[in-house]
Design a protein around this motif. Sequence first.
Motif, PDB file in Angstrom:
ATOM      1  N   LEU A 296       1.980  -0.698  -1.031  1.00 41.44           N
ATOM      2  CA  LEU A 296       1.957  -1.601   0.122  1.00 41.44           C
ATOM      3  C   LEU A 296       0.531  -1.917   0.562  1.00 41.44           C
ATOM      4  CD1 LEU A 296       4.917  -0.037   2.161  1.00 41.44           C
ATOM      5  CD2 LEU A 296       4.912  -2.247   0.974  1.00 41.44           C
ATOM      6  N   GLN A 297      -0.372  -0.938   0.463  1.00 43.58           N
ATOM      7  CA  GLN A 297      -1.740  -1.169   0.923  1.00 43.58           C
ATOM      8  C   GLN A 297      -2.613  -1.851  -0.133  1.00 43.58           C
ATOM      9  OE1 GLN A 297      -3.755   1.941   3.056  1.00 43.58           O
ATOM     10  NE2 GLN A 297      -1.901   2.677   4.035  1.00 43.58           N
ATOM     11  N   LEU A 298      -2.550  -1.374  -1.380  1.00 44.04           N
ATOM     12  CA  LEU A 298      -3.431  -1.897  -2.421  1.00 44.04           C
ATOM     13  C   LEU A 298      -2.928  -3.202  -3.026  1.00 44.04           C
ATOM     14  CD1 LEU A 298      -4.396   1.372  -4.353  1.00 44.04           C
ATOM     15  CD2 LEU A 298      -5.660   0.202  -2.539  1.00 44.04           C
ATOM     16  N   VAL A 299      -1.627  -3.295  -3.226  1.00 42.75           N
ATOM     17  CA  VAL A 299      -1.071  -4.478  -3.892  1.00 42.75           C
ATOM     18  C   VAL A 299      -0.667  -5.550  -2.879  1.00 42.75           C
ATOM     19  CG1 VAL A 299       0.739  -5.320  -5.450  1.00 42.75           C
ATOM     20  CG2 VAL A 299      -0.262  -3.055  -5.811  1.00 42.75           C
ATOM     21  N   LYS A 300       0.024  -5.124  -1.814  1.00 46.92           N
ATOM     22  CA  LYS A 300       0.488  -6.087  -0.808  1.00 46.92           C
ATOM     23  C   LYS A 300      -0.548  -6.353   0.285  1.00 46.92           C
ATOM     24  CE  LYS A 300       4.672  -7.136  -2.185  1.00 46.92           C
ATOM     25  NZ  LYS A 300       4.992  -8.526  -2.586  1.00 46.92           N
ATOM     26  N   GLY A 301      -1.565  -5.484   0.379  1.00 45.77           N
ATOM     27  CA  GLY A 301      -2.608  -5.702   1.380  1.00 45.77           C
ATOM     28  C   GLY A 301      -2.202  -5.350   2.797  1.00 45.77           C
ATOM     29  N   TYR A 302      -1.216  -4.482   2.972  1.00 47.87           N
ATOM     30  CA  TYR A 302      -0.783  -4.082   4.310  1.00 47.87           C
ATOM     31  C   TYR A 302      -1.853  -3.196   4.963  1.00 47.87           C
ATOM     32  CZ  TYR A 302       4.121  -5.489   3.469  1.00 47.87           C
ATOM     33  OH  TYR A 302       5.282  -6.192   3.226  1.00 47.87           O
ATOM     34  N   THR A 354      12.408   0.903  -8.923  1.00 43.67           N
ATOM     35  CA  THR A 354      11.790   0.809 -10.254  1.00 43.67           C
ATOM     36  C   THR A 354      11.505  -0.641 -10.624  1.00 43.67           C
ATOM     37  OG1 THR A 354      13.933   0.714 -11.399  1.00 43.67           O
ATOM     38  CG2 THR A 354      12.965   2.902 -11.062  1.00 43.67           C
ATOM     39  N   GLN A 355      12.068  -1.590  -9.844  1.00 46.69           N
ATOM     40  CA  GLN A 355      11.866  -3.011 -10.117  1.00 46.69           C
ATOM     41  C   GLN A 355      10.579  -3.554  -9.498  1.00 46.69           C
ATOM     42  OE1 GLN A 355      14.263  -4.214 -12.231  1.00 46.69           O
ATOM     43  NE2 GLN A 355      14.909  -2.071 -12.041  1.00 46.69           N
ATOM     44  N   LEU A 356       9.761  -2.697  -8.925  1.00 47.34           N
ATOM     45  CA  LEU A 356       8.524  -3.139  -8.275  1.00 47.34           C
ATOM     46  C   LEU A 356       7.641  -3.945  -9.227  1.00 47.34           C
ATOM     47  CD1 LEU A 356       7.273  -0.070  -6.169  1.00 47.34           C
ATOM     48  CD2 LEU A 356       8.359  -2.161  -5.334  1.00 47.34           C
ATOM     49  N   ASP A 357       7.128  -5.043  -8.714  1.00 51.84           N
ATOM     50  CA  ASP A 357       6.148  -5.866  -9.419  1.00 51.84           C
ATOM     51  C   ASP A 357       5.130  -6.309  -8.379  1.00 51.84           C
ATOM     52  OD1 ASP A 357       4.855  -7.315 -11.326  1.00 51.84           O
ATOM     53  OD2 ASP A 357       6.624  -8.403 -12.025  1.00 51.84           O
ATOM     54  N   ILE A 358       4.089  -6.994  -8.803  1.00 53.08           N
ATOM     55  CA  ILE A 358       3.046  -7.351  -7.830  1.00 53.08           C
ATOM     56  C   ILE A 358       3.548  -8.374  -6.806  1.00 53.08           C
ATOM     57  CG2 ILE A 358       1.080  -6.750  -9.281  1.00 53.08           C
ATOM     58  CD1 ILE A 358       0.796  -9.697  -9.973  1.00 53.08           C
ATOM     59  N   ASP A 359       4.598  -9.129  -7.137  1.00 56.47           N
ATOM     60  CA  ASP A 359       5.122 -10.112  -6.189  1.00 56.47           C
ATOM     61  C   ASP A 359       6.522  -9.764  -5.705  1.00 56.47           C
ATOM     62  OD1 ASP A 359       6.388 -10.494  -8.572  1.00 56.47           O
ATOM     63  OD2 ASP A 359       6.033 -12.672  -8.692  1.00 56.47           O
ATOM     64  N   THR A 360       6.882  -8.481  -5.739  1.00 53.81           N
ATOM     65  CA  THR A 360       8.207  -8.041  -5.302  1.00 53.81           C
ATOM     66  C   THR A 360       8.411  -8.340  -3.819  1.00 53.81           C
ATOM     67  OG1 THR A 360       8.379  -6.291  -6.950  1.00 53.81           O
ATOM     68  CG2 THR A 360       9.676  -6.004  -4.957  1.00 53.81           C
ATOM     69  N   THR A 449      -1.253  -0.826 -12.503  1.00 49.69           N
ATOM     70  CA  THR A 449      -0.984   0.170 -11.461  1.00 49.69           C
ATOM     71  C   THR A 449       0.481   0.154 -11.052  1.00 49.69           C
ATOM     72  OG1 THR A 449      -3.254  -0.015 -10.619  1.00 49.69           O
ATOM     73  CG2 THR A 449      -1.604   0.905  -9.126  1.00 49.69           C
ATOM     74  N   VAL A 450       1.015  -1.058 -10.838  1.00 47.29           N
ATOM     75  CA  VAL A 450       2.420  -1.179 -10.440  1.00 47.29           C
ATOM     76  C   VAL A 450       3.348  -0.698 -11.559  1.00 47.29           C
ATOM     77  CG1 VAL A 450       4.235  -2.778  -9.724  1.00 47.29           C
ATOM     78  CG2 VAL A 450       1.926  -3.030  -8.815  1.00 47.29           C
ATOM     79  N   ALA A 451       2.998  -1.009 -12.798  1.00 47.40           N
ATOM     80  CA  ALA A 451       3.794  -0.533 -13.939  1.00 47.40           C
ATOM     81  C   ALA A 451       3.792   0.999 -13.996  1.00 47.40           C
ATOM     82  CB  ALA A 451       3.239  -1.108 -15.243  1.00 47.40           C
ATOM     83  N   GLY A 452       2.655   1.593 -13.665  1.00 47.94           N
ATOM     84  CA  GLY A 452       2.568   3.057 -13.612  1.00 47.94           C
ATOM     85  C   GLY A 452       3.466   3.631 -12.530  1.00 47.94           C
ATOM     86  N   PHE A 453       3.452   2.993 -11.336  1.00 48.30           N
ATOM     87  CA  PHE A 453       4.334   3.431 -10.253  1.00 48.30           C
ATOM     88  C   PHE A 453       5.796   3.357 -10.687  1.00 48.30           C
ATOM     89  CE2 PHE A 453       1.164   1.924  -6.755  1.00 48.30           C
ATOM     90  CZ  PHE A 453       0.342   2.995  -7.062  1.00 48.30           C
ATOM     91  N   ALA A 454       6.182   2.234 -11.297  1.00 47.36           N
ATOM     92  CA  ALA A 454       7.577   2.034 -11.706  1.00 47.36           C
ATOM     93  C   ALA A 454       8.012   3.096 -12.729  1.00 47.36           C
ATOM     94  CB  ALA A 454       7.760   0.633 -12.280  1.00 47.36           C
ATOM     95  N   SER A 455       7.119   3.424 -13.665  1.00 48.49           N
ATOM     96  CA  SER A 455       7.446   4.453 -14.666  1.00 48.49           C
ATOM     97  C   SER A 455       7.688   5.810 -14.006  1.00 48.49           C
ATOM     98  CB  SER A 455       6.308   4.580 -15.692  1.00 48.49           C
ATOM     99  OG  SER A 455       6.174   3.404 -16.443  1.00 48.49           O
ATOM    100  N   ALA A 456       6.822   6.157 -13.061  1.00 48.81           N
ATOM    101  CA  ALA A 456       6.971   7.441 -12.375  1.00 48.81           C
ATOM    102  C   ALA A 456       8.245   7.468 -11.536  1.00 48.81           C
ATOM    103  CB  ALA A 456       5.748   7.707 -11.497  1.00 48.81           C
ATOM    104  N   ILE A 457       8.583   6.340 -10.914  1.00 49.67           N
ATOM    105  CA  ILE A 457       9.802   6.278 -10.089  1.00 49.67           C
ATOM    106  C   ILE A 457      11.047   6.447 -10.966  1.00 49.67           C
ATOM    107  CG2 ILE A 457      11.172   4.820  -8.536  1.00 49.67           C
ATOM    108  CD1 ILE A 457       8.496   3.688  -7.481  1.00 49.67           C
TER     109      ILE A 457
END
Length: 509
Positions: A296-302, A354-360, A449-457
């Motif tokens: 949320l902070q790095l990809v979405k800029g929250y 697990t469906q997270l992408d940069i524009d989710t 980075t997002v692909a790494g998160f999705a794999s871990a999830i």
Amino acid sequence: MSKTVDVLPDPSRWKALTFIALAQLMVVLDSTIVNIALPSAQVDLGISDGNKQWVITAYALAFGGLLLFGGRIADLWGRKRTFVVGLLGFAAASALGGVAQGEAMLFGSRALQGLFGALLAPAALSLLAVMFTDAKERAKAFGIYGAIAGGGGAVGLILGGFLTEYLNWRWTFFVNVPFAIAAAAGAYLVIREPSGSRNRSPLDIPGVVLSTLGLVSLVYGFTRAESAGWSDSLTIGMFVAAGVLLGAFVLTEARVKSPLLPLRVVTDRNRGGVYLSLGLAIIAMFGLFLFLTYYLQLVKGYTPVKTGFAFLPMIAGMITGSTQIGARLMTRVPPRLLMGPGFLVAAVGMLLLTQLDIDTSYAGVILPGELLLGLGMGSAFMPAMSLATHGIQPRDAGVASAMVNTSQQVGGAIGTALLNTIAAGATSAYVADHVAGATDPKLLQLQATVAGFASAIWWAVGILVVAATIAVVLINTGRPGTGKAGASGGSGENADGVEDEFMIPVVAH
């Protein structure tokens, strides 16, 4: 021959729950609130990148390593007294952290917070265990406690964001002081601990030393693996030392007359199933908190505050799951039929993520995923917290409660290290596979980075399924109050073989 004692319910038990819950909220808040403040504290105090992990690690080592000792002290010294001392010590340590002038002072204050947290956390849960003996009341009390235990971490993200953004990082420490003082004053005035429930046996010093060193080695091994890698010689050495020390601890506990952790506490089929399934669920959940915060902070800029509010649906789900599903059904269905499906619902929520992408879309994927995760975890946590101390002998309530906290603490350390490692490996693999055709290095890094998160999830989903399976297979006790316990369910036995499910002593006034 069974004997029963009429139990007079403590008239102040619901007021006591307020202060116990307040203390639990403070401890859980502290586990995430400092994470938000860490970047600011690092700059302000000149802490190096190599040393910044000790703000988290110093607390984790002291808390995780001393939990069993804290639980035994509560049984020996009195749970109310241990609870109040733990709160006041935690307040003093937090104030010390807030005025820290250098990294050594900050690290020391975090270690002290962990030490006093290891006193108050098992004392809080064991007080609930001995004060609420009616099945329906116990369900409500543990519903509230479970909701706080599950959702407090996300509340910490919101509060940490506000304090860091609008005041400064020092207030993430100072905020504990009024919490702790209010809870300690209320507990001192309101809590009436049942008489005759202490375990006055001599302290098992070899057990204290072996368990503390073993748990510290285990937690530090996982913490170091996150930064130095699994093949690092010190990481491997810590795991070997943990195995040897904890093995020696088990052998010692089987032989000494007054063990720190009576093996009957963990060898009970139902409690063992709770500790194992709860620890696995925490592995999955801690990993998600970490990844979703970064996403949320790095990809979405929250902003930190907006990130905290983004976790609100998960908190709402946990509160609903604990108080409206878990507490209402706990006296009607066996615990495994709440815990198993609860972990599976949480796994479905995790599966969505697990469906997270940069524009989710937040509303389309993250929101429903959080709601399902919260509902499932809340429904499962509540009966797990209650069952972990149900039917336990009053003299063992402290160490049984400490084992709940230990499984959570070790699970959190494993989750952070294991899932972070998986995510980092998947990120590197993604970059290697896509770097040839990349036109924008920054975009590639975000996608990786997002692909790494999705794999871990995905791994977290599998871990939750295993937790659900363990809960269904191992936990065989019936619903509370029915007497339909399995081979090792429902009630414990005292040293004379007398059933003691109804032997919680009369409240002393």
